[in-house]
Design a protein around this motif. Structure first.
Motif, PDB file in Angstrom:
ATOM      1  N   THR A   9      37.866  10.702   4.405  1.00 38.87           N
ATOM      2  CA  THR A   9      39.122   9.961   4.355  1.00 38.87           C
ATOM      3  C   THR A   9      38.874   8.469   4.445  1.00 38.87           C
ATOM      4  O   THR A   9      39.415   7.678   3.672  1.00 38.87           O
ATOM      5  N   ASN A  10      38.015   8.067   5.405  1.00 35.20           N
ATOM      6  CA  ASN A  10      37.798   6.634   5.630  1.00 35.20           C
ATOM      7  C   ASN A  10      36.379   6.285   6.067  1.00 35.20           C
ATOM      8  O   ASN A  10      36.079   5.116   6.298  1.00 35.20           O
ATOM      9  N   GLY A  11      35.496   7.277   6.213  1.00 31.94           N
ATOM     10  CA  GLY A  11      34.113   6.994   6.566  1.00 31.94           C
ATOM     11  C   GLY A  11      33.803   7.043   8.042  1.00 31.94           C
ATOM     12  O   GLY A  11      32.672   6.741   8.440  1.00 31.94           O
ATOM     13  N   THR A  12      34.761   7.416   8.883  1.00 31.91           N
ATOM     14  CA  THR A  12      34.456   7.563  10.302  1.00 31.91           C
ATOM     15  C   THR A  12      33.593   8.804  10.513  1.00 31.91           C
ATOM     16  O   THR A  12      33.575   9.725   9.693  1.00 31.91           O
ATOM     17  N   THR A  13      32.863   8.830  11.633  1.00 37.47           N
ATOM     18  CA  THR A  13      31.920   9.914  11.892  1.00 37.47           C
ATOM     19  C   THR A  13      32.180  10.518  13.260  1.00 37.47           C
ATOM     20  O   THR A  13      32.752   9.874  14.148  1.00 37.47           O
ATOM     21  N   GLN A  14      31.738  11.752  13.430  1.00 36.85           N
ATOM     22  CA  GLN A  14      31.871  12.390  14.732  1.00 36.85           C
ATOM     23  C   GLN A  14      30.905  13.559  14.832  1.00 36.85           C
ATOM     24  O   GLN A  14      30.410  14.072  13.822  1.00 36.85           O
ATOM     25  N   GLY A  15      30.632  13.970  16.067  1.00 39.21           N
ATOM     26  CA  GLY A  15      29.853  15.171  16.294  1.00 39.21           C
ATOM     27  C   GLY A  15      30.754  16.389  16.212  1.00 39.21           C
ATOM     28  O   GLY A  15      31.812  16.431  16.845  1.00 39.21           O
ATOM     29  N   THR A  16      30.343  17.381  15.429  1.00 40.00           N
ATOM     30  CA  THR A  16      31.164  18.570  15.192  1.00 40.00           C
ATOM     31  C   THR A  16      30.370  19.814  15.575  1.00 40.00           C
ATOM     32  O   THR A  16      29.188  19.931  15.212  1.00 40.00           O
ATOM     33  N   PRO A  17      30.968  20.747  16.322  1.00 34.84           N
ATOM     34  CA  PRO A  17      30.244  21.972  16.696  1.00 34.84           C
ATOM     35  C   PRO A  17      29.689  22.704  15.475  1.00 34.84           C
ATOM     36  O   PRO A  17      30.415  22.978  14.515  1.00 34.84           O
ATOM     37  N   LYS A  18      28.409  23.016  15.523  1.00 34.71           N
ATOM     38  CA  LYS A  18      27.732  23.597  14.364  1.00 34.71           C
ATOM     39  C   LYS A  18      28.225  25.001  14.022  1.00 34.71           C
ATOM     40  O   LYS A  18      28.171  25.422  12.861  1.00 34.71           O
ATOM     41  N   THR A  29      24.178  16.079  22.212  1.00 33.00           N
ATOM     42  CA  THR A  29      24.884  17.363  22.283  1.00 33.00           C
ATOM     43  C   THR A  29      24.322  18.235  21.180  1.00 33.00           C
ATOM     44  O   THR A  29      24.802  18.219  20.045  1.00 33.00           O
ATOM     45  N   THR A  30      23.285  18.990  21.481  1.00 33.49           N
ATOM     46  CA  THR A  30      22.512  19.666  20.438  1.00 33.49           C
ATOM     47  C   THR A  30      23.295  20.739  19.703  1.00 33.49           C
ATOM     48  O   THR A  30      22.887  21.175  18.630  1.00 33.49           O
ATOM     49  N   ALA A  31      24.413  21.180  20.254  1.00 37.06           N
ATOM     50  CA  ALA A  31      25.242  22.159  19.550  1.00 37.06           C
ATOM     51  C   ALA A  31      26.125  21.501  18.501  1.00 37.06           C
ATOM     52  O   ALA A  31      26.859  22.192  17.791  1.00 37.06           O
ATOM     53  N   ASN A  32      26.042  20.170  18.381  1.00 39.66           N
ATOM     54  CA  ASN A  32      26.831  19.430  17.399  1.00 39.66           C
ATOM     55  C   ASN A  32      25.930  18.827  16.330  1.00 39.66           C
ATOM     56  O   ASN A  32      24.770  18.484  16.589  1.00 39.66           O
ATOM     57  N   ALA A  33      26.470  18.693  15.140  1.00 44.26           N
ATOM     58  CA  ALA A  33      25.836  17.906  14.075  1.00 44.26           C
ATOM     59  C   ALA A  33      26.840  16.853  13.630  1.00 44.26           C
ATOM     60  O   ALA A  33      28.058  17.008  13.811  1.00 44.26           O
ATOM     61  N   TRP A  34      26.309  15.794  13.032  1.00 40.29           N
ATOM     62  CA  TRP A  34      27.193  14.715  12.609  1.00 40.29           C
ATOM     63  C   TRP A  34      27.927  15.096  11.330  1.00 40.29           C
ATOM     64  O   TRP A  34      27.336  15.621  10.384  1.00 40.29           O
ATOM     65  N   THR A  35      29.219  14.824  11.321  1.00 48.29           N
ATOM     66  CA  THR A  35      30.015  14.939  10.103  1.00 48.29           C
ATOM     67  C   THR A  35      30.586  13.565   9.778  1.00 48.29           C
ATOM     68  O   THR A  35      30.767  12.723  10.667  1.00 48.29           O
ATOM     69  N   ILE A  36      30.849  13.345   8.497  1.00 48.44           N
ATOM     70  CA  ILE A  36      31.460  12.095   8.041  1.00 48.44           C
ATOM     71  C   ILE A  36      32.780  12.448   7.373  1.00 48.44           C
ATOM     72  O   ILE A  36      32.834  13.306   6.485  1.00 48.44           O
ATOM     73  N   ASN A  37      33.823  11.792   7.818  1.00 42.20           N
ATOM     74  CA  ASN A  37      35.155  12.046   7.276  1.00 42.20           C
ATOM     75  C   ASN A  37      35.332  11.236   6.000  1.00 42.20           C
ATOM     76  O   ASN A  37      35.315  10.005   6.026  1.00 42.20           O
TER      77      ASN A  37
END
Length: 513
Positions: free
Chosen positions: A490-499, A480-488
């Motif tokens: 709080t606990n180290g979980t990760t997700q793709g977040t809209p840039k 999903t090229t409109a997303n970049a990875w973020t790291i939370n």
């Protein structure tokens, strides 16, 4: 002899003739003493000697019998201990030690139960345990339990129970009380060299682009910083013995099973086996007894990986699955389980193989695939140095970090406000600090996660006032090229977040010096 006969007559009259053998050194012939309470024998001897101190029975050498129940002098870990290391000793292994108050009967095979917490109650959990007696103060007074899991699961409540009748001293006295040992494990302090994510493409805030054209507006993103901080370097699946295939990460030193458990051969043919959490722990442990005890690929320290170790697996060139397909053929898109529990005890961290993000799942779910790991020894621990100029050096990776979140400043990072940024703004803000400063890639930022701490999961001594929220990485999500990875944090979980949304914060990095 006259006095002795008188005593014998008195004893017969009292119907306790069986005491005579012990008290009169065979001068009277009485029945067996099998059922005589030993304290009664000693009390009667004291009564006789009080009346006639010169009697021969008072001059005889009668030793005091051992009628005292053994006790537990101490345990390692102690009862109700928290943050218990998941392994101790050299090599580092999951162990529990009991030291008793005296020498114990080692011919008795102790029996007991092993239980883990499921968020509601303790439940019986299968695990293979080996036992060793040793000497601390008295011969064979120390009992060490070693667990086949190699390491205990992280952040897990554990209970060990055993009835007192299972433990006896050399005189046959049973333990004074049942064993009920409960403790909670912590998270391991663990660090490895950090490799590149393998991302070679560049992106704007919505689409794939060419790196030279995008450099000015989206600077020093992951696809531009090739082989940063170190080039990733795996071996191809390597055959050991007849059918054991392993892949070695030459940067971190971690050795992985090339295939998910259930798959075989150099191309990892077949479907992976699906496991529950406890069965997954035991599946990796079973590899240590393979090949007639020499272990899978001649290694006997296979275990389920930690959250940190699994975090290092994804690459961000491929999508569905996000793995290096040469090093790990046919990896499937299922989730790879870890031994790292979350703060709720009933969930665990896992790698979502399809896109490469770290997430959590209920431990009770029977839907996990397993890839086992063997780690180098000794364990390398996190090691930071405050350089006194607002930056922190990671002595293991040789990365130099901003001490504060962007927007914060001061010795304790308490001045200002942590700024919410778009992905492009975060790239530019870090680049503007100076030469080589950049937004960290997925692996670099992930190396700061330390689940020994919570809310946020980062060392507060070196990174004070970090906000328990999402932080940008310079790594785009290939699927999903409109997303970049973020790291939370709080606990180290990760997700793709809209840039394009100003929805995450940033901490900047460069190579040291």
């Amino acid at each position: 002899m006259k006095n002795n006969r008188k005593y014998c007559q008195n004893l017969r009259f009292l119907n306790i003739l069986y005491l005579g053998i012990l008290l009169f050194a065979n001068q009277c012939n009485f029945p067996s003493l099998d059922r005589v309470p030993l304290l009664d024998l000693l009390a009667l001897r004291s009564t006789i000697c009080l009346a006639n101190p010169n009697d021969s029975i008072c001059r005889s050498n009668l030793s005091t019998p051992d009628i005292t129940s053994p006790t537990i002098a101490f345990t390692t870990p102690t009862n109700l201990a928290t943050n218990v290391p998941i392994c101790t000793g050299t090599p580092c292994r999951a162990r529990v030690v009991f030291q008793f108050s005296e020498s114990m009967d080692t011919s008795i095979q102790p029996m007991g139960g092993f239980f883990t917490w499921n968020s509601l109650s303790f439940e019986s959990t299968p695990v293979q345990i080996t036992y060793v007696w040793s000497t601390t103060t008295f011969p064979n007074d120390t009992f060490t339990m070693s667990f086949s899991w190699i390491w205990f699961p992280e952040n897990q409540r554990i209970q060990i129970m055993s009835d007192a009748v299972n433990w006896k001293d050399l005189a046959g006295n049973t333990l004074n009380a049942n064993i009920n040992l409960e403790f909670t494990t912590g998270y391991i302090n663990q660090s490895y060299a950090i490799s590149d994510t393998e991302q070679i493409n560049c992106y704007d805030d919505t689409n794939l682009s060419t790196c030279p054209a995008i450099t000015a507006t989206f600077p020093r993103q992951d696809g531009i910083m090739i082989n940063t901080p170190l080039a990733r370097n795996y071996t191809a699946p390597t055959l050991v013995n007849v059918s054991d295939y392993i892949t070695t990460d030459l940067v971190s030193g971690l050795v992985w099973t090339s295939c998910n458990l259930g798959q075989t051969g150099p191309t990892c043919g077949g479907a992976p086996t699906i496991y529950s959490w406890a069965n997954a722990m035991n599946a990796c442990a079973s590899y240590n007894s393979a090949n007639a005890g020499s272990g899978y690929a001649n290694r006997t320290d296979w275990r389920l990986p930690t959250r940190w170790e699994v975090h290092s697996l994804p690459n961000f060139v491929t999508f569905g699955p996000s793995m290096n397909l040469t090093a790990f053929p046919n990896p499937t898109t299922n989730s790879v389980l870890t031994l790292s529990g979350t703060s709720s005890f009933n969930t665990v961290y896992l790698l979502q193989g399809n896109v490469g993000i770290m997430t959590t799942a209920l431990k009770s779910a029977a839907s996990f695939i397993v890839r086992c790991v063997s780690s180098p020894t000794p364990i390398v621990t996190k090691n930071y140095q405050d350089l006194g100029d607002g930056t922190i050096r990671d002595m293991n990776s040789n990365l130099r970090w901003d001490k504060c979140t962007l927007g914060l400043s001061g010795p304790t990072c308490s001045i200002g406000t942590g700024t919410l940024l778009t992905w492009g703004a975060a790239l530019n803000a870090c680049s503007a600090i100076g030469p080589e400063w950049r937004l960290p890639n997925y692996n670099e930022l992930g190396s700061l996660i330390d689940n020994r701490f919570s809310l946020p999961a980062i060392d507060p001594t070196f990174f004070p006032n970090t906000i328990s929220a999402a932080y940008w990485t310079s790594t785009s999500a290939p699927g999903t090229t409109a997303n970049a990875w973020t790291i939370n944090m709080t606990n180290g979980t990760t997700q793709g977040t809209p840039k394009g949304g100003a929805s995450a914060r940033a901490r900047c990095v460069r190579n040291h010096p």
